[in-house]
Design a protein around this motif. Structure first.
Motif, mmCIF file in Angstrom:
data_model
loop_
_atom_site.group_PDB
_atom_site.id
_atom_site.type_symbol
_atom_site.label_atom_id
_atom_site.label_comp_id
_atom_site.label_asym_id
_atom_site.label_seq_id
_atom_site.Cartn_x
_atom_site.Cartn_y
_atom_site.Cartn_z
ATOM 1 N N ALA A 262 0.835 -1.197 0.000
ATOM 2 C CA ALA A 262 0.000 0.000 0.000
ATOM 3 C C ALA A 262 0.875 1.254 0.000
ATOM 4 O O ALA A 262 1.699 1.444 0.917
ATOM 5 C CB ALA A 262 -0.903 -0.002 1.228
ATOM 6 N N PRO A 263 0.728 2.131 -0.996
ATOM 7 C CA PRO A 263 1.533 3.353 -1.038
ATOM 8 C C PRO A 263 1.010 4.435 -0.094
ATOM 9 O O PRO A 263 1.652 5.482 0.067
ATOM 10 C CB PRO A 263 1.405 3.792 -2.492
ATOM 11 N N ARG A 264 -0.137 4.185 0.527
ATOM 12 C CA ARG A 264 -0.794 5.121 1.437
ATOM 13 C C ARG A 264 -1.780 4.295 2.258
ATOM 14 O O ARG A 264 -2.018 3.120 1.956
ATOM 15 C CB ARG A 264 -1.546 6.195 0.648
ATOM 16 N N PRO A 265 -2.363 4.834 3.303
ATOM 17 C CA PRO A 265 -3.434 4.088 3.966
ATOM 18 C C PRO A 265 -4.488 3.714 2.923
ATOM 19 O O PRO A 265 -4.985 4.569 2.193
ATOM 20 C CB PRO A 265 -3.959 5.074 5.007
ATOM 21 N N SER A 266 -4.804 2.443 2.841
ATOM 22 C CA SER A 266 -5.589 1.941 1.709
ATOM 23 C C SER A 266 -6.736 1.061 2.164
ATOM 24 O O SER A 266 -6.699 0.442 3.237
ATOM 25 C CB SER A 266 -4.699 1.126 0.755
ATOM 26 N N ARG A 267 -7.735 1.030 1.301
ATOM 27 C CA ARG A 267 -8.902 0.174 1.502
ATOM 28 C C ARG A 267 -8.897 -0.851 0.377
ATOM 29 O O ARG A 267 -8.871 -0.498 -0.807
ATOM 30 C CB ARG A 267 -10.157 1.044 1.458
ATOM 31 N N ILE A 268 -8.924 -2.121 0.733
ATOM 32 C CA ILE A 268 -8.759 -3.211 -0.227
ATOM 33 C C ILE A 268 -10.023 -4.082 -0.232
ATOM 34 O O ILE A 268 -10.573 -4.413 0.816
ATOM 35 C CB ILE A 268 -7.537 -4.086 0.149
ATOM 36 N N GLY A 269 -10.476 -4.430 -1.432
ATOM 37 C CA GLY A 269 -11.619 -5.310 -1.576
ATOM 38 C C GLY A 269 -11.198 -6.680 -2.081
ATOM 39 O O GLY A 269 -10.290 -6.803 -2.918
ATOM 40 N N VAL A 270 -11.837 -7.709 -1.565
ATOM 41 C CA VAL A 270 -11.593 -9.091 -1.990
ATOM 42 C C VAL A 270 -12.754 -9.526 -2.879
ATOM 43 O O VAL A 270 -13.925 -9.390 -2.501
ATOM 44 C CB VAL A 270 -11.455 -10.033 -0.786
ATOM 45 N N VAL A 271 -12.421 -10.037 -4.068
ATOM 46 C CA VAL A 271 -13.409 -10.407 -5.083
ATOM 47 C C VAL A 271 -13.435 -11.920 -5.232
ATOM 48 O O VAL A 271 -12.381 -12.565 -5.272
ATOM 49 C CB VAL A 271 -13.055 -9.763 -6.442
ATOM 50 N N ALA A 272 -14.633 -12.470 -5.349
ATOM 51 C CA ALA A 272 -14.789 -13.913 -5.560
ATOM 52 C C ALA A 272 -14.527 -14.241 -7.025
ATOM 53 O O ALA A 272 -15.437 -14.369 -7.836
ATOM 54 C CB ALA A 272 -16.189 -14.357 -5.155
ATOM 55 N N CYS A 273 -13.242 -14.362 -7.371
ATOM 56 C CA CYS A 273 -12.817 -14.773 -8.706
ATOM 57 C C CYS A 273 -11.317 -14.987 -8.652
ATOM 58 O O CYS A 273 -10.596 -14.172 -8.052
ATOM 59 C CB CYS A 273 -13.153 -13.719 -9.764
ATOM 60 N N GLY A 274 -10.849 -16.068 -9.264
ATOM 61 C CA GLY A 274 -9.413 -16.317 -9.273
ATOM 62 C C GLY A 274 -9.004 -17.166 -10.454
ATOM 63 O O GLY A 274 -9.799 -17.440 -11.360
ATOM 64 N N TYR A 275 -7.754 -17.612 -10.433
ATOM 65 C CA TYR A 275 -7.295 -18.399 -11.573
ATOM 66 C C TYR A 275 -7.946 -19.768 -11.634
ATOM 67 O O TYR A 275 -7.985 -20.400 -12.696
ATOM 68 C CB TYR A 275 -5.766 -18.496 -11.617
ATOM 69 N N GLY A 276 -8.520 -20.223 -10.535
ATOM 70 C CA GLY A 276 -9.301 -21.455 -10.556
ATOM 71 C C GLY A 276 -10.613 -21.310 -11.304
ATOM 72 O O GLY A 276 -11.283 -22.308 -11.597
ATOM 73 N N ASP A 277 -10.962 -20.082 -11.624
ATOM 74 C CA ASP A 277 -12.144 -19.795 -12.454
ATOM 75 C C ASP A 277 -11.764 -19.454 -13.894
ATOM 76 O O ASP A 277 -12.636 -19.327 -14.752
ATOM 77 C CB ASP A 277 -12.917 -18.609 -11.863
ATOM 78 N N GLY A 278 -10.464 -19.278 -14.122
ATOM 79 C CA GLY A 278 -9.990 -18.919 -15.449
ATOM 80 C C GLY A 278 -9.487 -17.505 -15.572
ATOM 81 O O GLY A 278 -8.984 -17.122 -16.630
ATOM 82 N N TYR A 279 -9.586 -16.700 -14.506
ATOM 83 C CA TYR A 279 -9.001 -15.352 -14.561
ATOM 84 C C TYR A 279 -7.488 -15.503 -14.576
ATOM 85 O O TYR A 279 -6.916 -16.271 -13.797
ATOM 86 C CB TYR A 279 -9.458 -14.516 -13.376
ATOM 87 N N ASP A 280 -6.823 -14.769 -15.435
ATOM 88 C CA ASP A 280 -5.404 -14.998 -15.695
ATOM 89 C C ASP A 280 -4.537 -14.651 -14.488
ATOM 90 O O ASP A 280 -4.550 -13.526 -13.995
ATOM 91 C CB ASP A 280 -4.963 -14.176 -16.902
ATOM 92 N N ARG A 281 -3.747 -15.622 -14.048
ATOM 93 C CA ARG A 281 -2.865 -15.408 -12.904
ATOM 94 C C ARG A 281 -1.768 -14.393 -13.207
ATOM 95 O O ARG A 281 -1.164 -13.822 -12.288
ATOM 96 C CB ARG A 281 -2.232 -16.744 -12.488
#
Length: 366
Positions: A262-281
């Motif tokens: 994080a380059p600054r205090p940051s807010r991060i979201g986690v998304v239900a999708c990954g390379y096990g679904d085919g999104y490119d690693r």
């Protein structure tokens, strides 16, 4: 409640893109290429949506053609790679398929096989791609042999494939085109030459048939977009939701290996999708994502089932917020799969065909 990831397939957009291909070449007929499970969109549903528009379909192999026939598709189907063994000719005959021939053994098998009816046959010419096909000189003798066997082969065409039709530099395309034009004129042969980029940008290649592929699914295959390619509509929207939101201090890492900090205090979201679904690693930090229709970026390495995005400038985003990995957000904002592919150092074809079966497809319109 099911996992929120899904691929929404807009069949009206598919039909729109087919009509665009057809209208760009009004003197040609346009195959709809459905190989690789309709580029990941679903073979039979896409064929059913197009059946009233497309006079014929094209697939890579017999198994794909059989799936279409089992799904109730009765239109002609071209096997773009022909048969892989002589035994497959019995099914080609029984199911009324059309086929390409690119090798001597295929020609010999076709001439030897006892058929109920002649097979519409397209002779593949290697005009410079140097994958499959006969040299132009050899194609002349193949044409003569098949023309002399009307009970085995009928409705002969020449087909070829362009290596650089998508490039702004046309030199190599013109070399291929010149060789094909000379051959077609010598034989008086109808042609099927134009793939998606040639359909969009090379009208001189339009023949008796064209074979638009990836453009049907809304991806722009051109190195430099033109007026026609900018009219394409995305067909697949890969859509999920935020399943967690985290606050991080400056300097805190995210994900495996801590690639992003994080380059600054940051807010991060986690998304239900990954390379096990085919999104490119291989997606890098900064890969665009839409959250509630607003652009933000992927941060940290993609995991098997999750990825993380920067929400620091999206204070309204919360658990359950819509996330679009590519396609159309609910507010109408569009994130092109072609743009995402560039951040993954790949092409749209690999992203679209790579969406795995565990991601449910939901079909709309058509």
């Amino acid at each position: 409640m099911p996992r929120p990831l899904r691929a929404d397939i807009d069949l009206e957009a598919l039909c729109h893109n087919y009509r665009l291909a057809r209208d760009l070449a009004p003197d040609s007929q346009s195959l709809a290429v459905l190989k690789a499970d309709a580029y990941g969109h679903g073979l039979v549903p896409c064929a059913r949506a197009l059946e009233g528009l497309a006079p014929a379909f094209a697939v890579a192999c017999l198994e794909e053609a059989e799936a279409l026939r089992e799904g109730g598709i009765t239109a002609p189907i071209v096997l773009l790679e022909g048969v892989f063994s002589a035994e497959e000719l019995a099914k080609v005959d029984a199911q009324g398929l059309w086929m390409a021939v690119h090798s001597d053994w295929q020609v010999e098998a076709l001439l030897r096989h006892r058929l109920e009816k002649p097979v519409p046959t397209w002779i593949k010419v290697d005009s410079g791609m140097h994958r499959l096909g006969f040299s132009p000189e050899r194609a002349i003798s193949v044409w003569a042999r098949l023309s002399a066997a009307p009970t085995q082969a009928c409705d002969l065409h020449l087909m070829s494939h362009f290596a650089t039709a998508d490039h702004a530099d046309t030199e190599y395309f013109q070399r291929q085109m010149s060789a094909l034009r000379a051959l077609a004129e010598k034989l008086g042969a109808p042609t099927c030459l134009a793939n998606s980029p040639a359909t969009l940008a090379r009208p001189e290649s339009h023949g008796a048939w064209n074979r638009p592929g990836v453009m049907l699914y809304g991806s722009d295959p051109l190195e430099a977009s033109n007026t026609a390619s900018r009219r394409l509509s995305p067909v697949m929207t890969l859509r999920s939701e935020l399943i967690a939101v985290r606050d991080l201090d400056e300097g805190e890492p995210v994900g495996y290996g801590g690639r992003w900090r994080a380059p600054r205090p940051s807010r991060i979201g986690v998304v239900a999708c990954g390379y096990g679904d085919g999104y490119d690693r291989h997606a890098c930090d900064g890969t665009p994502v839409l959250v509630e229709g607003r652009r933000t970026a992927l941060v940290g390495k993609v995991s098997m089932d999750m990825l993380t995005v920067d929400l620091t400038d999206l204070p309204e985003a919360e658990i359950g917020s819509e996330v679009v990995l590519w396609g159309c957000a609910a507010n109408g904002e569009v994130l092109s799969v072609d743009e995402v592919a560039r951040y993954c150092d790949t092409i749209s074809y690999t992203l679209l065909t790579g969406v795995l079966p565990r991601v449910p497809r939901r079909y709309h319109g058509g």
